[in-house]
Design an enzyme around this catalytic site. Structure first.
Site, PDB file in Angstrom:
ATOM      1  CB  CYS A   1      -4.300  -4.140   1.728  1.00  0.00           C
ATOM      2  SG  CYS A   1      -4.441  -3.140   0.238  1.00  0.00           S
TER       3      CYS A   1
ATOM      4  CB  SER B   1      -0.947  -0.029   1.207  1.00  0.00           C
ATOM      5  OG  SER B   1      -2.042   0.823   0.957  1.00  0.00           O
TER       6      SER B   1
ATOM      7  CG  HIS C   1       1.129  15.715  -1.880  1.00  0.00           C
ATOM      8  ND1 HIS C   1       2.175  15.470  -2.741  1.00  0.00           N
ATOM      9  CD2 HIS C   1       0.349  14.615  -1.914  1.00  0.00           C
ATOM     10  CE1 HIS C   1       2.029  14.276  -3.285  1.00  0.00           C
ATOM     11  NE2 HIS C   1       0.918  13.732  -2.798  1.00  0.00           N
TER      12      HIS C   1
END
Length: 266
Positions: free
Chosen positions: A138, A110, A115
């Site tokens: 997951c 995963s 950002h």
């Protein structure tokens, strides 16, 4: 519960935070943005995401990080199943997750990303800094276990948090499971002392396994929104005008809409 094969459910936490500052002049604005750019550069963000990976028991496969010009940075981690250092807890009891130094479970391939977005009003004295973090896993563990640490890593005036469970897995009889744990609110994963500091609104779509919580800081101290000086250097009228401007900015971010009111001019 006994499953047929691997747990294929995907659980995604999106954590969005805002820091707000009143900058009277271009020089103050540039100094604030330079401070933010250094405080949350790619190197520090990588350390934060590494701690998140430790908390959820992920093994980091690859890190891509970048500082941008003039401001902003981003980090992306590809993670995979890591060793279980403690016995897995499958109770999924709603509670605040651990701070670093606690590895409780593991996950399959995963990703974790962050950002940043420094920003300022072109005419008025408002500057903002936004950080967006996504933790997608997951398997059994919920990335909500990292939420407590993320809140402590950022000094946020406004937070917007989304959690969604997608896909399905099957039990040994083939019966589809679209969620494998009880959850009523993201707020249950936020410590009491943090919840007391914020006004919160929930918007949840339980049948779709979508959970949304918005948070706005309750207490207001004008000194926390001035850069390079304190409010005792301002007149009473200036303090009132700046307070109004900053609080209006916070309300617009919290409610997600433009509100028809004047801002304070430079």
């Amino acid at each position: 519960m006994a499953l047929h094969g691997f747990n294929n459910l995907t659980k995604t936490l999106s954590f969005n935070m805002y820091d707000i500052c009143f900058t009277r002049t271009r020089e103050e604005r540039e100094a604030y943005l330079a401070y933010i750019d250094e405080q949350y550069n790619a190197e520090r963000l990588t350390k934060i995401l590494n701690a998140v990976a430790d908390i959820i028991g992920a093994h980091v496969l690859n890190v891509a990080k970048q500082d941008y010009i003039p401001q902003g940075s981003s980090v992306t981690m590809l993670v995979s199943e890591g060793p279980v250092e403690e016995a897995p807890d499958s109770s999924f009891e709603e509670s605040p997750g651990p701070l670093p130094d606690h590895v409780v479970m593991h996950l399959d391939k995963s990703h974790i990303t962050v950002h940043t977005y420094p920003e300022y009003h072109p005419d008025e004295g408002i500057s903002t800094f936004r950080a967006d973090i996504d933790v997608s896993t997951c398997g059994e563990i919920s990335p909500l276990k990292a939420l407590n640490y993320l809140i402590h890593s950022f000094d946020a005036d406004i937070m917007t948090i989304d959690y969604r469970v997608r896909g399905f897995t099957r039990d040994t009889s083939g019966y589809k499971l679209f969620i494998d744990h009880e959850i009523s609110s993201i707020q249950n994963y936020i410590p009491d002392q943090v919840r007391d500091r914020y006004q919160m609104i929930d918007v949840n779509v339980y049948q779709e396994h979508i959970f949304h919580t918005k948070c706005k800081l309750r207490a207001f101290d004008l000194n926390n929104y001035l850069f390079g000086y304190t409010k005792d250097q301002l007149s009473v009228e200036e303090q009132k005008e700046i307070t109004r401007s900053v609080q209006w900015e916070m309300d617009e971010l919290f409610y997600g809409t433009n509100m028809d009111a004047p801002f304070t001019a430079n």
